[in-house]
Write a protein that holds these residues in place. Structure first.
Motif, mmCIF file in Angstrom:
data_model
loop_
_atom_site.group_PDB
_atom_site.id
_atom_site.type_symbol
_atom_site.label_atom_id
_atom_site.label_comp_id
_atom_site.label_asym_id
_atom_site.label_seq_id
_atom_site.Cartn_x
_atom_site.Cartn_y
_atom_site.Cartn_z
ATOM 1 N N LYS A 84 31.123 -10.704 43.292
ATOM 2 C CA LYS A 84 31.483 -11.970 43.941
ATOM 3 C C LYS A 84 30.330 -12.511 44.778
ATOM 4 O O LYS A 84 30.155 -13.723 44.892
ATOM 5 N N GLY A 85 29.554 -11.614 45.380
ATOM 6 C CA GLY A 85 28.393 -12.055 46.154
ATOM 7 C C GLY A 85 27.354 -12.719 45.277
ATOM 8 O O GLY A 85 26.800 -13.773 45.619
ATOM 9 N N ILE A 86 27.089 -12.126 44.127
ATOM 10 C CA ILE A 86 26.128 -12.718 43.185
ATOM 11 C C ILE A 86 26.646 -14.063 42.697
ATOM 12 O O ILE A 86 25.909 -15.050 42.637
ATOM 13 N N GLY B 42 28.733 -16.041 44.193
ATOM 14 C CA GLY B 42 28.665 -16.998 45.299
ATOM 15 C C GLY B 42 27.254 -17.512 45.514
ATOM 16 O O GLY B 42 27.040 -18.696 45.787
ATOM 17 N N ALA B 43 26.274 -16.614 45.366
ATOM 18 C CA ALA B 43 24.878 -17.030 45.553
ATOM 19 C C ALA B 43 24.437 -17.988 44.454
ATOM 20 O O ALA B 43 23.652 -18.904 44.687
ATOM 21 N N LEU B 44 24.948 -17.776 43.244
ATOM 22 C CA LEU B 44 24.501 -18.583 42.101
ATOM 23 C C LEU B 44 25.320 -19.842 41.911
ATOM 24 O O LEU B 44 24.997 -20.661 41.050
ATOM 25 N N ARG B 45 26.379 -20.021 42.694
ATOM 26 C CA ARG B 45 27.267 -21.162 42.475
ATOM 27 C C ARG B 45 26.467 -22.453 42.495
ATOM 28 O O ARG B 45 25.706 -22.728 43.398
#
Lengths: 338, 338
Positions: free
Chosen positions: B255-257, B259-262
């Motif tokens: 989810k962190g990845i 979120g970063a790539l959104r």
């Protein structure tokens, strides 16, 4: 160790000056990237002074690249050995290493703060051992502030507490909230606990217990616990200003976000150590010169704005109280409510 | 439950056809996004058939939007209740829910596979209960394949094993390697264990024990354990094709990845359940219509390429052997070598 510094008492310096000890041997690209970072930081901040800790040759590279008038800003503590990434962190307590010598320079008042891009475990062990922990703190935490579209998010801990206990995470929530007030200027910070869903009860046993505990305790300066947050809430921001997690998960998440963003925008490569009596900044092992310079700038800011003493003042009573209630176990917390 | 399907035996269908049960009530945007996803998937794949599991009204939305000639591709199992994100995952074993009815449709041969964007814990519990686990498997794992500049990286587990044991992580390494061979067509997959540094010995007690265990066991089809990898190695790729971690850390990292790539590029929102006897795909709770369609397409591919039976064939002996050696504890593993 050669003490070539001419003014050993940091307290005598004018308030605008910040004198930072820099571990020349910490990091994958050391000493070259640290030399680069030291020069960048000196050039950006005329009131910055450095205590270079490492081999004389590396220190001479910094000194040789400075204008003659600036060389007085730099002193050197010669230490030849450092602690490697593969060494056990506690080895540096018994050995003379750059990171331990940097902590000793801070303890002796020769430097106001320290920066290392070496093993974070070693930096934490050395600084906790030499500088001491805040009263009541079981284990310090590394806190990294990430830029997000909704303002900074402070992620605590990003690498210290690998087998975290409930008490440690609750104390880190208190320290993180205090840092958000003192450094990020967030009044009434919203503190979230990192989990795998935002609904109450989501997560492993540790998270469920910590969430119950956080619902019950006050946080500094009107900070409040807002419940569970998810991985995307760290890079995206929104629900929480401070996100608390164990050091294993936090380290993996921080590096994952950085890996995802590589090449698209800058990232925060320096973390502040919370829970130790002193200004300690830890940079990534893979830090570049600009990252080291950011870390030095952050350490200087910690000193100039008296941030760590402010954190201690905000968190002291709570940390002590929590520590004396430290017998509470995960089983107790879950059992009471299930 | 109304069984309005006209051809109950999946085995009678031609090999190109894939019939997928879709949980109409799973996900934050259900049923609207699931209806949208079902229509997108139908439109993209003329040999796709769907078993819609949920309220008749939602199913009628799908059917009404299809051309008359295509309506025969869709059958409906009417179920009105589903399991919410805040419900305990095991509730659906005793209740009739959409996700359980979807699993039963697979078990009965009415569908070849299933897709849900509801609570992943509920989907895992229902499918493990109804379809059964592979022989020797203690707990299934959700595996997500992430695109990286160095090719796909399979992250296992992304949400099931919250308080993971050593045996579970070792079994997930075996299942992940088998899936990398069968689905990602990676010969001799390199398997890494997610930790906070790549040097041997980095990490918490669980990681140190699992790393020792993985060094000692064979992996399917010449796969090999390459040691510890870090958070950035998942979005960046490079050292490992398969990255093994507990479900808590994996979920937070994924989810962190994301979120970063959104907003910068697409991401993989569907995960495959490994260790269960059947084709089960779990989408994010926040999945959009296109993500649901991707999940349906993935489930169809699992069936057409007979991927899960191939995984079982590659992993079976090892899983059974590991299970019978399951008395090995973290303490044993660490104690033997320390």
């Amino acid at each position: 160790m050669t003490r070539s510094d001419r003014s050993p008492h940091g307290g005598d310096l004018p308030s605008g000056v910040a004198r930072i000890a820099v571990d020349l041997l910490g990091g994958d690209g050391a000493p070259a990237v640290v030399v680069d970072g030291a020069l960048r930081a000196c050039s950006a901040d005329p009131d910055l002074q450095l205590v270079l800790v490492g081999p004389q040759a590396a220190a001479d590279e910094v000194i040789g690249a400075l204008a003659v008038a600036d060389r007085e800003r730099v002193s050197v503590i010669v230490v030849e050995s450092h602690i490697g990434m593969a060494d056990a962190p506690l080895r540096n307590i018994r050995r003379e290493t750059t990171v331990r010598a940097a902590a000793e320079a801070v303890y002796a008042g020769r430097a106001h703060g320290m920066v290392s891009a070496g093993s974070s475990g070693a930096a934490v062990a050395a600084s906790a051992h030499v500088l001491g922990r805040l009263r009541g703190v079981r284990r310090p935490a590394l806190a990294a502030a990430l830029p997000t579209p909704h303002g900074p998010v402070l992620l605590v801990d990003v690498g210290v507490t690998l087998d975290a206990t409930m008490l440690e995470l609750v104390q880190h929530a208190v320290l993180g909230a205090a840092y958000a007030v003192a450094a990020l200027k967030i009044q009434k910070p919203r503190v979230g606990l990192l989990s795998i869903g935002s609904e109450p009860g989501k997560g492993d046993r540790l998270r469920r217990a910590v969430s119950i505990a956080l619902s019950d305790i006050p946080l500094p300066t009107g900070g409040r616990y807002v419940g569970l947050v998810e991985g995307h809430d760290v890079p995206q921001g929104g629900p929480a200003d401070v996100v608390v997690t164990d050091g294993f998960t936090g380290n993996v998440l921080l590096k994952g976000i950085e890996g995802a963003l590589r090449g698209t925008r800058g990232h925060e490569a320096a973390a502040v150590l919370l829970g130790v009596v002193g200004d300690v900044v830890v940079c990534h092992g893979s830090a570049a010169g600009a990252d080291i310079a950011d870390g030095i700038t952050l350490a200087a800011r910690l000193h100039r704005d008296r941030i760590i003493p402010a954190v201690a003042g905000l968190a002291d009573d709570l940390l002590t109280e929590l520590s004396s209630a430290g017998g509470l176990t995960i089983r107790d917390a879950l059992g009471e409510r299930s």
